[in-house]
Design a protein around this motif. Structure first.
Motif, short mmCIF file in Angstrom:
data_model
loop_
_atom_site.label_atom_id
_atom_site.label_comp_id
_atom_site.label_asym_id
_atom_site.label_seq_id
_atom_site.Cartn_x
_atom_site.Cartn_y
_atom_site.Cartn_z
N UNK A 183 -1.23 -30.39 26.54
CA UNK A 183 -0.22 -30.38 27.59
C UNK A 183 1.21 -30.14 27.14
N UNK A 184 1.43 -29.81 25.86
CA UNK A 184 2.81 -29.71 25.37
C UNK A 184 3.39 -28.32 25.58
N UNK A 185 4.73 -28.31 25.73
CA UNK A 185 5.52 -27.10 25.88
C UNK A 185 6.13 -26.77 24.52
N UNK A 186 5.94 -25.52 24.05
CA UNK A 186 6.44 -25.13 22.74
C UNK A 186 7.72 -24.31 22.81
N UNK A 187 8.35 -24.25 23.99
CA UNK A 187 9.75 -23.88 24.07
C UNK A 187 10.13 -22.46 24.37
N UNK A 188 9.23 -21.49 24.15
CA UNK A 188 9.62 -20.10 24.38
C UNK A 188 9.77 -19.84 25.88
N UNK A 189 10.84 -19.12 26.31
CA UNK A 189 11.84 -18.40 25.52
C UNK A 189 13.13 -19.17 25.24
N UNK A 190 13.20 -20.44 25.62
CA UNK A 190 14.44 -21.20 25.41
C UNK A 190 14.62 -21.63 23.96
N UNK A 191 13.54 -21.65 23.18
CA UNK A 191 13.61 -22.10 21.80
C UNK A 191 12.82 -21.15 20.92
N UNK A 192 13.28 -21.01 19.68
CA UNK A 192 12.60 -20.18 18.68
C UNK A 192 12.72 -20.89 17.34
N UNK A 193 11.58 -21.23 16.74
CA UNK A 193 11.61 -22.00 15.51
C UNK A 193 12.28 -23.34 15.73
N UNK A 194 13.17 -23.75 14.83
CA UNK A 194 13.87 -25.03 15.00
C UNK A 194 15.07 -24.95 15.92
N UNK A 195 15.39 -23.75 16.43
CA UNK A 195 16.61 -23.53 17.21
C UNK A 195 16.31 -23.50 18.70
N UNK A 196 17.34 -23.74 19.49
CA UNK A 196 17.21 -23.65 20.93
C UNK A 196 17.04 -25.01 21.58
N UNK A 197 16.71 -24.97 22.86
CA UNK A 197 16.62 -26.20 23.64
C UNK A 197 15.22 -26.36 24.22
N UNK A 198 14.73 -27.59 24.19
CA UNK A 198 13.45 -27.91 24.81
C UNK A 198 12.27 -27.50 23.95
#
Length: 368
Positions: free
Chosen positions: A248-263
């Motif tokens: 159930x987890x969100x891995x962040x794309x497109x708001x995050x990439x690698x260790x950078x970004x939000x969420x």
């Protein structure tokens, strides 16, 4: 697809990793490294393959390999040698990155004779079940297991993996449409999980095939000895990722990439695309082994139970060109496929005589 068996040509000072070289060998013998930690003898099992993508072992130790553009499946003997054409998968639609992609052997193959394939098709991508004949010399499509995965010219995902729970895990890409990745009602940009008959496991988080979301283009899936699922994911400009897949987890794309970004959940490893651009991964000897396309190297990523235990180490840098698939053979060695012939679809040409090939790499146990 043509294959022929030969051993890797020997060079007296071929660098594998910094400070590690290959020793000279007689013609016709396999190269023995001197050796970099965790890496041993390398044998070329087959060459002359046309755009190999998926690879799946059968109970007898032989392996099926998919041709991305041709839609053909060949069988390679455990010891290497002349391949046997098994059959053609119907409905394959070739594109810049699409075609016949991942393969996975049913855990009940002895009873059901079934292999699963990820097919880039039209109007959508799908996962199909293929029934192999008793003599392994032919196949037919038995049924469509999952349909409705969005398609595009690129970002298909495509890797398949059976987990220890007996369920089929499926990697998809965002179909070059980043906003679909965080949408839980869409199958793209996800890691999916279904039963072999296509039904939804009762403990899936959203009562759909979606197990995790917010991915860009997952092309690698593997499971550790404790049941932890790992995914290799191509990033955009800054970071490629290796993620521990949790329900159930969100891995962040497109708001995050690698260790950078939000969420989003952050990766356990991240590497610049110029050094990685990952596709297949496999778990062996306390580490993930990850193929690099643009990076043209084999990465060892130490990890246990979803926690990294050391720093990444690169092997075979630029020695064989782009690397696509890594699988652990029944005898514990790695089988690695190159991916240079597909450069024709991306505006380039094969750069090495004999492409594409399958390599067998023995692993040296890491001292505890």
């Amino acid at each position: 697809m043509r294959l022929r068996t030969r051993t890797v040509a020997a060079f007296a000072s071929l660098t594998l990793v910094t400070g590690c070289t290959a020793t000279a060998a007689e013609p016709g013998s396999a190269v023995t490294t001197s050796p970099p930690e965790g890496l041993g003898r390398i044998t070329e099992l087959a060459s002359g393959l046309d755009m190999p993508w998926g690879l799946a072992f059968l109970p007898d130790g032989s392996a099926l390999v998919s041709g991305r553009a041709s839609g053909l499946i060949h069988r390679v003997p455990a010891e290497g040698g002349t391949p046997a054409l098994v059959g053609e998968v119907p409905g394959v639609a070739r594109s810049a990155e699409g075609g016949l992609l991942g393969l996975a052997t049913s855990p009940r193959f002895a009873d059901d004779r079934t292999v699963y394939a990820y097919v880039s098709s039209s109007p959508t991508n799908r996962v199909v079940a293929l029934r192999l004949a008793e003599d392994l010399a032919s196949l037919r499509q038995d049924r469509i297991v999952l349909d409705g995965i969005g398609t595009a010219n690129r970002h298909h995902g495509g890797r398949l993996r059976f987990g220890p729970d007996g369920n089929l895990w499926i990697a998809t890409g965002d179909a070059f449409d980043p906003p679909v990745a965080p949408r839980r009602d869409n199958l793209n940009g996800k890691v999916l999980r279904i039963k072999p008959d296509g039904s939804i496991p009762e403990d899936n988080p959203f009562d759909t095939p979606v197990y995790s979301y917010g991915h860009r283009n997952v092309q690698g899936l593997t499971v550790g000895p404790d049941g932890t699922m790992y995914a290799a994911e191509l990033g955009l400009n800054d970071w490629d990722e290796v993620n521990v897949i949790r329900v159930g987890e969100d891995y962040g794309w497109p708001a995050a990439e690698g260790p950078d970004g939000e969420g989003g959940t952050r990766p356990v490893f991240w590497l610049p695309p110029a050094e990685a651009s990952p596709s297949g991964i496999a778990y062996a000897e306390g580490a993930l082994w990850m193929a690099g396309l643009r990076g043209q190297r084999l990465w060892r990523l130490p990890v246990v139970g979803g926690e990294r235990t050391g720093e990444p180490v690169a092997y075979l840098t630029e020695r064989y060109g782009r690397l696509r698939t890594v699988e652990v053979a029944p005898d514990g060695a790695l089988w690695v496929t190159t991916s240079n012939t597909d450069q024709a679809t991306l505006g380039g040409t094969p750069s090495r005589e004999g492409d594409d090939r399958i390599l067998r790499i023995e692993l040296v146990p890491t001292p505890s």
